[in-house]
Every structure is written in structure tokens, then in C-alpha cells.
Write an enzyme that holds these catalytic residues in place. Sequence first.
Site, PDB file in Angstrom:
ATOM      1  N   ASN A 126       0.807  -1.232   0.000  1.00 56.85           N
ATOM      2  CA  ASN A 126       0.000   0.000   0.000  1.00 56.85           C
ATOM      3  C   ASN A 126       0.836   1.276   0.000  1.00 56.85           C
ATOM      4  O   ASN A 126       0.399   2.305  -0.515  1.00 56.85           O
ATOM      5  CB  ASN A 126      -0.916  -0.040   1.234  1.00 56.85           C
ATOM      6  CG  ASN A 126      -1.505   1.305   1.563  1.00 56.85           C
ATOM      7  OD1 ASN A 126      -2.447   1.758   0.903  1.00 56.85           O
ATOM      8  ND2 ASN A 126      -0.964   1.967   2.578  1.00 56.85           N
TER       9      ASN A 126
ATOM     10  N   TYR B 234       3.433  10.317 -11.499  1.00 55.22           N
ATOM     11  CA  TYR B 234       2.541   9.432 -10.733  1.00 55.22           C
ATOM     12  C   TYR B 234       1.790   8.485 -11.670  1.00 55.22           C
ATOM     13  O   TYR B 234       1.672   7.289 -11.394  1.00 55.22           O
ATOM     14  CB  TYR B 234       1.579  10.282  -9.899  1.00 55.22           C
ATOM     15  CG  TYR B 234       0.690   9.478  -8.977  1.00 55.22           C
ATOM     16  CD1 TYR B 234       1.225   8.721  -7.941  1.00 55.22           C
ATOM     17  CD2 TYR B 234      -0.693   9.489  -9.127  1.00 55.22           C
ATOM     18  CE1 TYR B 234       0.411   7.977  -7.090  1.00 55.22           C
ATOM     19  CE2 TYR B 234      -1.520   8.768  -8.274  1.00 55.22           C
ATOM     20  CZ  TYR B 234      -0.966   8.006  -7.257  1.00 55.22           C
ATOM     21  OH  TYR B 234      -1.777   7.287  -6.420  1.00 55.22           O
TER      22      TYR B 234
ATOM     23  N   LYS C 139       2.026   4.435 -11.533  1.00 53.52           N
ATOM     24  CA  LYS C 139       0.880   3.545 -11.279  1.00 53.52           C
ATOM     25  C   LYS C 139       0.571   2.659 -12.492  1.00 53.52           C
ATOM     26  O   LYS C 139       0.081   1.540 -12.320  1.00 53.52           O
ATOM     27  CB  LYS C 139      -0.336   4.363 -10.835  1.00 53.52           C
ATOM     28  CG  LYS C 139      -0.177   4.953  -9.417  1.00 53.52           C
ATOM     29  CD  LYS C 139      -0.028   3.867  -8.336  1.00 53.52           C
ATOM     30  CE  LYS C 139      -0.011   4.452  -6.926  1.00 53.52           C
ATOM     31  NZ  LYS C 139       0.128   3.433  -5.876  1.00 53.52           N
TER      32      LYS C 139
HETATM   33  P1  NDP Z   1      -1.583   8.468   2.817  1.00 49.58           P
HETATM   34  O1  NDP Z   1      -0.620   9.571   2.527  1.00 49.58           O
HETATM   35  O2  NDP Z   1      -2.693   8.719   3.775  1.00 49.58           O
HETATM   36  O3  NDP Z   1      -0.782   7.157   3.278  1.00 49.58           O
HETATM   37  C1  NDP Z   1       0.390   6.766   2.616  1.00 49.58           C
HETATM   38  C2  NDP Z   1       1.104   5.721   3.446  1.00 49.58           C
HETATM   39  O4  NDP Z   1       2.289   5.329   2.741  1.00 49.58           O
HETATM   40  C3  NDP Z   1       1.544   6.272   4.803  1.00 49.58           C
HETATM   41  O5  NDP Z   1       1.284   5.299   5.781  1.00 49.58           O
HETATM   42  C4  NDP Z   1       3.037   6.477   4.626  1.00 49.58           C
HETATM   43  O6  NDP Z   1       3.721   6.245   5.869  1.00 49.58           O
HETATM   44  C5  NDP Z   1       3.374   5.368   3.639  1.00 49.58           C
HETATM   45  N1  NDP Z   1       4.638   5.608   2.943  1.00 49.58           N
HETATM   46  C6  NDP Z   1       4.950   6.609   2.082  1.00 49.58           C
HETATM   47  N2  NDP Z   1       6.240   6.503   1.711  1.00 49.58           N
HETATM   48  C7  NDP Z   1       6.747   5.419   2.352  1.00 49.58           C
HETATM   49  C8  NDP Z   1       8.022   4.801   2.386  1.00 49.58           C
HETATM   50  N3  NDP Z   1       9.065   5.277   1.681  1.00 49.58           N
HETATM   51  N4  NDP Z   1       8.171   3.689   3.130  1.00 49.58           N
HETATM   52  C9  NDP Z   1       7.143   3.181   3.852  1.00 49.58           C
HETATM   53  N5  NDP Z   1       5.920   3.736   3.881  1.00 49.58           N
HETATM   54  C10 NDP Z   1       5.727   4.840   3.133  1.00 49.58           C
HETATM   55  O7  NDP Z   1      -2.153   8.058   1.388  1.00 49.58           O
HETATM   56  P2  NDP Z   1      -3.230   6.941   0.916  1.00 49.58           P
HETATM   57  O8  NDP Z   1      -3.700   6.103   2.027  1.00 49.58           O
HETATM   58  O9  NDP Z   1      -4.231   7.663   0.112  1.00 49.58           O
HETATM   59  O10 NDP Z   1      -2.320   6.124  -0.096  1.00 49.58           O
HETATM   60  C11 NDP Z   1      -2.091   4.737   0.005  1.00 49.58           C
HETATM   61  C12 NDP Z   1      -1.864   4.176  -1.385  1.00 49.58           C
HETATM   62  O11 NDP Z   1      -3.037   4.364  -2.169  1.00 49.58           O
HETATM   63  C13 NDP Z   1      -0.731   4.845  -2.156  1.00 49.58           C
HETATM   64  O12 NDP Z   1      -0.064   3.843  -2.903  1.00 49.58           O
HETATM   65  C14 NDP Z   1      -1.465   5.788  -3.117  1.00 49.58           C
HETATM   66  O13 NDP Z   1      -0.731   6.049  -4.269  1.00 49.58           O
HETATM   67  C15 NDP Z   1      -2.712   4.987  -3.392  1.00 49.58           C
HETATM   68  N6  NDP Z   1      -3.877   5.724  -3.864  1.00 49.58           N
HETATM   69  C16 NDP Z   1      -4.379   6.812  -3.186  1.00 49.58           C
HETATM   70  C17 NDP Z   1      -5.526   7.434  -3.659  1.00 49.58           C
HETATM   71  C18 NDP Z   1      -6.127   8.637  -2.998  1.00 49.58           C
HETATM   72  O14 NDP Z   1      -6.866   9.391  -3.673  1.00 49.58           O
HETATM   73  N7  NDP Z   1      -5.919   8.859  -1.706  1.00 49.58           N
HETATM   74  C19 NDP Z   1      -6.239   6.922  -4.834  1.00 49.58           C
HETATM   75  C20 NDP Z   1      -5.600   5.819  -5.473  1.00 49.58           C
HETATM   76  C21 NDP Z   1      -4.488   5.219  -4.978  1.00 49.58           C
HETATM   77  P3  NDP Z   1       4.923   7.121   6.447  1.00 49.58           P
HETATM   78  O15 NDP Z   1       4.824   8.488   5.839  1.00 49.58           O
HETATM   79  O16 NDP Z   1       4.678   7.105   7.941  1.00 49.58           O
HETATM   80  O17 NDP Z   1       6.140   6.364   6.048  1.00 49.58           O
HETATM   81  C1  8X3 Z   2      -4.828   8.960  -6.458  1.00 47.23           C
HETATM   82  C2  8X3 Z   2      -6.063   9.313  -7.206  1.00 47.23           C
HETATM   83  O1  8X3 Z   2      -6.966  10.643  -9.155  1.00 47.23           O
HETATM   84  O2  8X3 Z   2      -5.382  11.753  -7.672  1.00 47.23           O
HETATM   85  O3  8X3 Z   2      -4.241   7.835  -7.003  1.00 47.23           O
HETATM   86  O4  8X3 Z   2      -4.636  10.079  -9.215  1.00 47.23           O
HETATM   87  S1  8X3 Z   2      -5.737  10.493  -8.370  1.00 47.23           S
END
Ligand code: NDP
Ligand code: 8X3
Length: 242
Positions: free
Chosen positions: A78, A142, A146
Site C-alpha cells: 500500500n 505518478y 501507477k
Molecule cells: P496516505 O498519505 O494517507 O498514506 C500513505 C502511506 O504510505 C503512509 O502510511 C506512509 O507512511 C506510507 N509511505 C509513504 N512513503 C513510504 C516509504 N518510503 N516507506 C514506507 N511507507 C511509506 O495516502 P493513501 O492512504 O491515500 O495512499 C495509500 C496508497 O493508495 C498509495 O499507494 C497511493 O498512491 C494509493 N492511492 C491513493 C488514492 C487517494 O486518492 N488517496 C487513490 C488511489 C491510490 P509514512 O509516511 O509514515 O512512512
Molecule cells: C490517487 C487518485 O486521481 O489523484 O491515485 O490520481 S488520483
Amino acid sequence: MNLTGKTAIVTGASSGFGRSTARMLKDAGVRVAGGARRTERLETEVALELDVTDPESSERFVAAAVEQLGGIDILINNAGLALGRAPFDESSEEDERTVFETDVRGLVRMTRLCLPHIRDEGHIVNLGSIAGRQAYEGAATYVAAKFAVRGFTYALREDLLGRPIRITTVDPGLAETEFSVVRFKGDQAKADAVYKGVDPLTPDDIADCIMFALTRPFHVNIDEIVVKAQAQSSGGRIIREP
Ligand code: NDP
Ligand code: 8X3
């Protein structure tokens, strides 16, 4: 499938989808090892420092998680992020490196390190994005990252065929987490504007999708889940109330 007694690794468990998924897994009777850089925010039974961009940190994390859990049934890949929302000619070496190292190489690395420990009837879930299916403006790095995650998931599905391991990509759209604060490097006003005038998905909505895939009978492999906010058709096309 009943998940009671199974074990899981969740990367990026300190926030957003990872935190919600870790909570739902725990409620389903799963023992969870969560990893993130901000360890003080982890709520999982096993809580360990993890930087997926760092090979040594990743190796340390997997070794300690496997030792404490006794093996892996579920891997939730994730951890991820976007940086910036601007035309590509404003991109920088540093941002490109961070996005590809985290979203692509980090996910590939964690999969490679965990695979030898994943037991029969195991399951790998990768967090892709609608950005990995439809390009939108101001998000080239990005989007590319992805798309790579989706390609890797498809390739892994081929390589794992014949082995008792399932693989799923969950590809969400607009969801309110810390994603936009990170993307805009701490600019809360810009992040808030992303979710203004629209009902975004929530972390629990995405964790629900993950739990759906995990709890199907083992012969059912949910290959892909694409989930968007009702008022959006792509990352670039969102209808907002004035
Ligand atoms: P958040 O920013 O809320 O959470 C991201 C998580 O990733 C945090 O727990 C952060 O922990 C961790 N992280 C980031 N970099 C690292 C690293 N180098 N090592 C370990 N952990 C890391 O974002 P989301 O929950 O929204 O995102 C989760 C996933 O879902 C991502 O892959 C994102 O691309 C994807 N996503 C998000 C969407 C959205 O609209 N929110 C839509 C589609 C996909 P910490 O900083 O403590 O290390
Ligand atoms: C995160 C959703 O639409 O900002 O993956 O790319 S979007």
C-alpha cells in the site's frame, strides 16, 4: 474465506488506506505487522520501521515481521505517494526519484522479499490507482508509476499461475486521506481544495474493497477492482458542487 488466525503485512499502515485496512484485518482476526517511517503512528500488533525505498530497511522489516508473525498469508502493498500536480516541464529529479522509488521499486522490492515467506492460499494486494489506467494532466510521474504497478501486477499474475497464491490490484480514484497533503508538500489549503464540493471515497471504502477480495473463496481470484467517487469519471474529470 475466513481470515481468522491468518497473518498480514501492511506497508504504509500509519495513515489512510493502510491504517483502515490494518484495522479491518485485525477485526477479522488477522495478526498484522504494519510498517511505515512514522512508527509512532502504527496501531498494529507488530509495528515496525519501514522505508520501502531503502533495501536494508525493507529487509530488516520483512525478517522481523516474519519472525514475529511466523509466516505471511497476506501482503498489502500500500505504501505510496504522488508529488506535485503540475505540467511535466516543472518536474524535478528529486521528485521523480522519490515517486518511482516508493511506488514502483518499493512495491517490487517488498513483493520479492515477502514472496518466499508467503504460505499456500496466500494473497498479494497491490494498491494501484485510476491514475494507472487513465492519464490526467499535471501528474505524469505518478501516472507512469501507477501504470507500472498495474503492469507488474499483471506480470506477477502470470509468474504465480499454478501456485496457490492470489493477486489483486485495487485501483481507487479520489479518496480523502493524507495523499493530497503529501502531494502538495504540506500545503493544507491546496489539499483541502481537492475534496471541496465533492463526496470523495473514504479510507474505509477502499479497505472494504480489499476485504472483499481477501474473503472470496480461495478459487476466486479478484484480479482488479476499480473504484471511483460517484462524481468522477477519471483523475482529471470531477463534477463539483459550487
Ligand atoms: P496516505 O498519505 O494517507 O498514506 C500513505 C502511506 O504510505 C503512509 O502510511 C506512509 O507512511 C506510507 N509511505 C509513504 N512513503 C513510504 C516509504 N518510503 N516507506 C514506507 N511507507 C511509506 O495516502 P493513501 O492512504 O491515500 O495512499 C495509500 C496508497 O493508495 C498509495 O499507494 C497511493 O498512491 C494509493 N492511492 C491513493 C488514492 C487517494 O486518492 N488517496 C487513490 C488511489 C491510490 P509514512 O509516511 O509514515 O512512512
Ligand atoms: C490517487 C487518485 O486521481 O489523484 O491515485 O490520481 S488520483
